[in-house]
Write a protein that holds these residues in place. Structure first.
Motif, PDB file in Angstrom:
ATOM      1  N   LEU A  49      30.333  45.162  39.586  1.00 27.34           N
ATOM      2  CA  LEU A  49      30.346  44.511  40.898  1.00 27.34           C
ATOM      3  C   LEU A  49      29.425  45.223  41.878  1.00 27.34           C
ATOM      4  CD1 LEU A  49      34.109  43.563  41.351  1.00 27.34           C
ATOM      5  CD2 LEU A  49      32.324  42.445  40.010  1.00 27.34           C
TER       6      LEU A  49
ATOM      7  N   GLY B  72      27.963  38.700  45.219  1.00 23.45           N
ATOM      8  CA  GLY B  72      27.811  38.564  43.785  1.00 23.45           C
ATOM      9  C   GLY B  72      26.461  37.928  43.506  1.00 23.45           C
TER      10      GLY B  72
ATOM     11  N   GLY C 236      33.666  39.136  39.779  1.00 25.61           N
ATOM     12  CA  GLY C 236      34.196  39.481  41.097  1.00 25.61           C
ATOM     13  C   GLY C 236      34.439  38.310  42.011  1.00 25.61           C
TER      14      GLY C 236
ATOM     15  N   SER D 266      36.494  43.184  36.123  1.00 24.30           N
ATOM     16  CA  SER D 266      35.340  42.514  36.714  1.00 24.30           C
ATOM     17  C   SER D 266      35.593  41.017  36.878  1.00 24.30           C
ATOM     18  CB  SER D 266      34.086  42.733  35.869  1.00 24.30           C
ATOM     19  OG  SER D 266      34.179  42.060  34.632  1.00 24.30           O
TER      20      SER D 266
END
Length: 333
Positions: A61, A87, A119, A164
């Motif tokens: 992330l 992201g 994420g 994640s």
């Protein structure tokens, strides 16, 4: 950025949820890494390696967020909203492509499903690949807090890299801001700079696994088999470290050059070394740390999953193609 400050922050956040750790790093501006190709690429990769050495889900992330900042700087001359957590979702499976739709007033929105959205449950904004009406590949920025965004729980029953949370996201008429011109995301020099940076995360995790064997050998220097395995690890990691440094230097010396060959080489070298480290360290140490050391066990579970973000034989073939077009073989000392 001083690595001691980042390291202290990572230690302080240990045990917190990954997204909470990322939020704290962003709040404390520990996400403001040197931009790739700006003269301190190695420092950038050292920070990514440090995060990877602590927690690979966090590194996934953190790398995505810092990559988004680099993309925005390169294509948009901005760093986006203050305290945004980004992201970057550009995987393109055929069943999950976003359509970029232009409104009559020149505005844009995106529709469709996006897969492999790491994420997604915690980021505030994302850069997403999408396709316009002319069939051109585009990159757009979206606000994940819009009512048209639905973060699913689909597609992630993972053990490795579980934190994640790379799930599917549905977009329905979500306002989007075009970043750069169509095709710019893949064509820009920074695309391969970012691709090489991912390998720094893998390298960091491998060094933590290797350090466990190094400590065991220091405690039992008469254990010849472990010493041999430690020697193999040293050769693999030292070779990678040298390649990472030389690649960072090459990018800084020629930031506008095509870095595909260098990036593929460093990614494949680190993939190979990290795979060897995982095998050698776990074989040498046995089940003990896999069962009783939570950090070691989690890294050992996460690393193979993260490594498969690469494309293995396709990447080797792409590198071979690059090498085959050279006028001279590139291996002379």
């Amino acid at each position: 950025m001083k690595r001691t400050i980042l390291s202290a922050a990572l230690d302080a956040g240990s045990g917190q949820a990954v997204i909470d750790q990322l939020q704290r790093l962003v709040h404390d501006r520990l996400d403001r890494l040197p931009l790739p190709g700006a003269g301190a690429t190695l420092e950038r990769w050292q920070a990514l390696a440090l995060v990877g050495s602590h927690n690979l889900s966090l590194a996934k992330l953190y790398e995505g967020h810092t990559d988004a900042l680099a993309i925005l700087a390169e294509l948009d001359q901005s760093d986006g909203p203050a305290h945004a957590i980004w992201g970057v979702w550009c995987a393109e499976p055929p069943q999950a492509r976003l359509a970029l739709v232009e409104g009559g007033d020149g505005s844009f929105h995106v529709n469709g499903r996006k897969s492999w959205c790491s994420g997604a449950h915690g980021v505030t904004h994302a850069l997403v690949s999408c396709w316009n009406a002319a069939g051109e590949a585009c990159l757009a920025a979206v606000d994940m807090r819009h009512s048209g965004v639905t973060v699913s729980s689909d597609g992630w029953p993972a053990v490795g890299m579980r934190d994640s949370a790379s799930v599917d996201v549905l977009f329905e008429r979500v306002p989007a801001r075009l970043i750069g011109q169509p095709g710019a995301y893949l064509a820009r020099p920074g695309f391969w700079h970012g691709g090489a940076g991912v390998a720094a995360c893998w390298y960091g995790a491998a060094t933590t696994l290797a350090a466990q064997l190094w400590a065991a050998c220091a405690d039992a220097p008469e254990h010849e088999l472990r010493l041999a395995q430690l020697g193999e690890i040293d050769v693999a990691l030292a070779s990678c470290a040298a390649l990472i440094r030389s690649t960072a230097d090459a990018i800084d010396r020629a930031p506008q050059a095509d870095a595909m060959r260098d990036a593929l080489r460093v990614r494949l070298a680190v993939d190979s070394a990290a795979t060897a480290v995982l095998s050698l360290a776990t074989r040498a140490l046995g089940a003990g740390p896999l069962c009783k050391d939570a950090r070691f066990a989690q890294l050992a579970a996460d690393l193979p999953v993260f490594l498969r973000q690469g494309h293995d034989q396709r990447d080797f073939a792409a590198l071979g193609k690059q090498i085959s077009h050279l006028e001279h073989a590139p291996w002379q000392l």
